[in-house]
Design a protein around this motif. Sequence first.
Motif, PDB file in Angstrom:
ATOM      1  N   HIS A 175     -13.497  46.086 -40.302  1.00 57.00           N
ATOM      2  CA  HIS A 175     -14.201  46.320 -38.896  1.00 57.00           C
ATOM      3  C   HIS A 175     -14.614  48.146 -39.065  1.00 57.00           C
ATOM      4  O   HIS A 175     -14.474  48.793 -37.981  1.00 57.00           O
ATOM      5  N   LEU A 176     -14.767  48.463 -40.415  1.00 53.17           N
ATOM      6  CA  LEU A 176     -15.324  49.783 -40.462  1.00 53.17           C
ATOM      7  C   LEU A 176     -14.225  50.661 -40.088  1.00 53.17           C
ATOM      8  O   LEU A 176     -14.374  52.026 -39.791  1.00 53.17           O
ATOM      9  N   GLY A 177     -12.833  50.348 -39.757  1.00 53.76           N
ATOM     10  CA  GLY A 177     -11.868  51.268 -39.186  1.00 53.76           C
ATOM     11  C   GLY A 177     -12.033  51.605 -37.882  1.00 53.76           C
ATOM     12  O   GLY A 177     -11.553  52.537 -37.416  1.00 53.76           O
ATOM     13  N   LYS A 178     -12.718  50.914 -36.969  1.00 56.11           N
ATOM     14  CA  LYS A 178     -12.849  50.833 -35.495  1.00 56.11           C
ATOM     15  C   LYS A 178     -13.321  52.337 -35.336  1.00 56.11           C
ATOM     16  O   LYS A 178     -12.780  53.062 -34.580  1.00 56.11           O
ATOM     17  N   PRO A 179     -14.621  52.407 -35.528  1.00 54.98           N
ATOM     18  CA  PRO A 179     -15.188  53.816 -35.379  1.00 54.98           C
ATOM     19  C   PRO A 179     -15.467  54.000 -33.383  1.00 54.98           C
ATOM     20  O   PRO A 179     -15.423  53.067 -32.784  1.00 54.98           O
ATOM     21  N   ALA A 180     -15.028  55.190 -33.215  1.00 57.33           N
ATOM     22  CA  ALA A 180     -15.251  55.507 -31.553  1.00 57.33           C
ATOM     23  C   ALA A 180     -16.739  55.656 -31.480  1.00 57.33           C
ATOM     24  O   ALA A 180     -17.292  56.691 -31.114  1.00 57.33           O
ATOM     25  N   LEU A 181     -17.215  54.640 -31.298  1.00 59.95           N
ATOM     26  CA  LEU A 181     -18.775  54.559 -30.997  1.00 59.95           C
ATOM     27  C   LEU A 181     -19.018  55.183 -29.623  1.00 59.95           C
ATOM     28  O   LEU A 181     -18.339  55.037 -28.672  1.00 59.95           O
ATOM     29  N   GLY A 182     -20.081  56.158 -29.708  1.00 54.73           N
ATOM     30  CA  GLY A 182     -20.371  56.732 -28.703  1.00 54.73           C
ATOM     31  C   GLY A 182     -19.447  57.967 -27.929  1.00 54.73           C
ATOM     32  O   GLY A 182     -19.599  58.413 -26.897  1.00 54.73           O
ATOM     33  N   ARG A 183     -18.417  58.317 -29.018  1.00 51.60           N
ATOM     34  CA  ARG A 183     -17.319  59.121 -28.316  1.00 51.60           C
ATOM     35  C   ARG A 183     -17.266  60.620 -29.424  1.00 51.60           C
ATOM     36  O   ARG A 183     -17.945  60.354 -30.424  1.00 51.60           O
ATOM     37  N   LEU A 209     -17.459  45.437 -34.675  1.00 53.72           N
ATOM     38  CA  LEU A 209     -18.225  46.648 -34.046  1.00 53.72           C
ATOM     39  C   LEU A 209     -18.580  46.472 -32.622  1.00 53.72           C
ATOM     40  O   LEU A 209     -18.635  47.227 -31.865  1.00 53.72           O
ATOM     41  N   VAL A 210     -18.835  45.248 -32.143  1.00 53.36           N
ATOM     42  CA  VAL A 210     -19.371  44.843 -30.662  1.00 53.36           C
ATOM     43  C   VAL A 210     -17.914  45.092 -29.756  1.00 53.36           C
ATOM     44  O   VAL A 210     -18.619  45.267 -28.646  1.00 53.36           O
ATOM     45  N   THR A 211     -16.881  44.986 -30.427  1.00 53.21           N
ATOM     46  CA  THR A 211     -15.966  45.229 -29.523  1.00 53.21           C
ATOM     47  C   THR A 211     -15.208  46.627 -29.577  1.00 53.21           C
ATOM     48  O   THR A 211     -14.302  46.833 -28.713  1.00 53.21           O
ATOM     49  N   GLU A 212     -16.082  47.439 -30.259  1.00 59.91           N
ATOM     50  CA  GLU A 212     -15.631  48.798 -30.279  1.00 59.91           C
ATOM     51  C   GLU A 212     -16.467  49.627 -29.055  1.00 59.91           C
ATOM     52  O   GLU A 212     -16.340  51.029 -28.948  1.00 59.91           O
ATOM     53  N   VAL A 213     -17.516  49.131 -28.803  1.00 61.95           N
ATOM     54  CA  VAL A 213     -18.546  49.903 -27.751  1.00 61.95           C
ATOM     55  C   VAL A 213     -17.964  50.108 -26.593  1.00 61.95           C
ATOM     56  O   VAL A 213     -17.432  49.318 -26.029  1.00 61.95           O
ATOM     57  N   ASP A 214     -17.813  51.374 -25.902  1.00 60.69           N
ATOM     58  CA  ASP A 214     -17.276  51.639 -24.873  1.00 60.69           C
ATOM     59  C   ASP A 214     -18.000  51.386 -23.624  1.00 60.69           C
ATOM     60  O   ASP A 214     -18.213  52.215 -22.806  1.00 60.69           O
ATOM     61  N   ARG A 215     -18.904  50.229 -23.588  1.00 64.37           N
ATOM     62  CA  ARG A 215     -19.631  50.146 -22.400  1.00 64.37           C
ATOM     63  C   ARG A 215     -20.413  48.590 -22.613  1.00 64.37           C
ATOM     64  O   ARG A 215     -20.479  48.174 -23.710  1.00 64.37           O
ATOM     65  N   SER A 216     -20.589  48.144 -21.430  1.00 67.98           N
ATOM     66  CA  SER A 216     -21.221  46.911 -21.341  1.00 67.98           C
ATOM     67  C   SER A 216     -22.384  47.071 -20.179  1.00 67.98           C
ATOM     68  O   SER A 216     -22.198  47.411 -19.285  1.00 67.98           O
ATOM     69  N   PRO A 217     -23.668  46.226 -20.725  1.00 62.36           N
ATOM     70  CA  PRO A 217     -23.549  45.637 -22.019  1.00 62.36           C
ATOM     71  C   PRO A 217     -24.080  46.523 -23.181  1.00 62.36           C
ATOM     72  O   PRO A 217     -24.477  47.810 -22.874  1.00 62.36           O
ATOM     73  N   TRP A 218     -23.815  46.350 -24.254  1.00 64.15           N
ATOM     74  CA  TRP A 218     -24.071  47.065 -25.448  1.00 64.15           C
ATOM     75  C   TRP A 218     -25.620  46.831 -26.126  1.00 64.15           C
ATOM     76  O   TRP A 218     -25.938  45.546 -25.637  1.00 64.15           O
ATOM     77  N   THR A 219     -26.229  47.580 -26.751  1.00 62.42           N
ATOM     78  CA  THR A 219     -27.437  47.278 -27.412  1.00 62.42           C
ATOM     79  C   THR A 219     -27.106  47.660 -28.858  1.00 62.42           C
ATOM     80  O   THR A 219     -26.168  48.359 -29.334  1.00 62.42           O
ATOM     81  N   SER A 220     -28.162  47.322 -29.787  1.00 65.75           N
ATOM     82  CA  SER A 220     -28.047  47.463 -31.101  1.00 65.75           C
ATOM     83  C   SER A 220     -27.995  48.969 -31.425  1.00 65.75           C
ATOM     84  O   SER A 220     -27.440  49.345 -32.508  1.00 65.75           O
ATOM     85  N   ALA A 221     -28.771  49.616 -30.571  1.00 60.55           N
ATOM     86  CA  ALA A 221     -28.395  51.289 -30.837  1.00 60.55           C
ATOM     87  C   ALA A 221     -27.377  51.949 -30.754  1.00 60.55           C
ATOM     88  O   ALA A 221     -26.992  52.777 -31.433  1.00 60.55           O
ATOM     89  N   ASP A 222     -26.326  51.119 -29.836  1.00 62.52           N
ATOM     90  CA  ASP A 222     -25.002  51.467 -30.123  1.00 62.52           C
ATOM     91  C   ASP A 222     -24.231  51.458 -31.348  1.00 62.52           C
ATOM     92  O   ASP A 222     -23.663  52.262 -31.650  1.00 62.52           O
ATOM     93  N   LEU A 223     -24.791  50.558 -32.161  1.00 58.63           N
ATOM     94  CA  LEU A 223     -24.019  50.133 -33.248  1.00 58.63           C
ATOM     95  C   LEU A 223     -24.783  50.893 -34.586  1.00 58.63           C
ATOM     96  O   LEU A 223     -24.126  50.876 -35.396  1.00 58.63           O
ATOM     97  N   GLN A 224     -26.076  51.212 -34.435  1.00 56.67           N
ATOM     98  CA  GLN A 224     -26.846  51.767 -35.473  1.00 56.67           C
ATOM     99  C   GLN A 224     -26.179  52.861 -36.170  1.00 56.67           C
ATOM    100  O   GLN A 224     -25.951  52.818 -37.418  1.00 56.67           O
ATOM    101  N   PRO A 225     -25.641  53.840 -35.440  1.00 59.17           N
ATOM    102  CA  PRO A 225     -24.881  54.929 -36.245  1.00 59.17           C
ATOM    103  C   PRO A 225     -23.767  54.563 -37.110  1.00 59.17           C
ATOM    104  O   PRO A 225     -23.705  55.055 -38.352  1.00 59.17           O
ATOM    105  N   ALA A 226     -23.043  53.650 -36.892  1.00 61.83           N
ATOM    106  CA  ALA A 226     -21.784  53.272 -37.507  1.00 61.83           C
ATOM    107  C   ALA A 226     -22.290  52.448 -38.782  1.00 61.83           C
ATOM    108  O   ALA A 226     -21.817  52.650 -39.935  1.00 61.83           O
ATOM    109  N   VAL A 227     -23.267  51.464 -38.762  1.00 59.85           N
ATOM    110  CA  VAL A 227     -23.632  50.979 -39.797  1.00 59.85           C
ATOM    111  C   VAL A 227     -24.518  51.671 -40.634  1.00 59.85           C
ATOM    112  O   VAL A 227     -24.434  51.825 -42.124  1.00 59.85           O
TER     113      VAL A 227
END
Length: 290
Positions: A175-183, A209-227
């Motif tokens: 899980h890429l070490g569970k990044p703090a997406l958006g934080r 990654l989809v369960t690490e986003v700190d908001r709902s609904p998430w978008t692909s843009a929320d995940l792009q930085p980690a990828v």
Amino acid sequence: MTEPSGRFDIVDAHHHLWVRARHPQPWIDPTTMAAIDADFTPVDLDRAARDAGVTQTVVVQSNSTEAETVELLGVAADSTLVRGVVGWADPTADDVADRLARLRAARGGHLLVGVRYSVQDEPDPTFLERPDVRRGIAAVGAAGLAFDLLVRQHQLGAASRVARDLPEVRFVLDHLGKPALGRAELGDWVRDLRALAASANTTAKLSGLVTEVDRSPWTSADLQPAVDHALDAFGPDRLMFGSDWPVCLLASSYDRWVGTLDGLLGGLGEDDRAAIWRHTARRVYRLGAS
């Protein structure tokens, strides 16, 4: 769904199976995790994975017992889809090598491809650097198995040092070490991810990654930085796809995550996509072709 570009013969390097009457999952909160407060069997997996174009999978332990690992090995022995098992073993045990040998002697034992321990639940951020833990991880490597790193962001530093000091072990970051997406802490994750990737014996899963986003609904843009950071740090030849099914159902269907990742990898050529969708997993976990 329409077959995304560059995807043929997908290997899902990370999913789970459980029947709670035999192997309880106490980490599942029935209120906040209602979507996965159920049993998930090989029949359920077959339906979800094959519909997404998956031809091989690696099932990963979710219950910290050798009994669950023995059962998963039996499942893999009976399956044409599950071709590898990342099981559980206690790296602090004095007899790790003997325990791994017993697992290998079980039915389906030849399909044991790795070991995972829930480091994320350890309060000590340097748990992986303990001498007894390092000794156990070295035994996993000596047995020809990968060691999956289930760590949180603040444990990545210790993981990078252990990987550096044990170059003979194949390490796989879940899980890429569970990044703090958006934080704000994401910067620390980038630094420590790069430190881990500096060791050539490390790879990572584009999973969870989809369960690490700190908001709902998430978008692909929320995940792009980690990828993007993972691609820059590891490169496609050291990254692999993982669904994290059924845990992903807390935030996404299996099919949606596959389609989302395909879009996030849109700038890559066919060879790089093939590495992520199948080749890296087959090489690292030593799977045969389907």
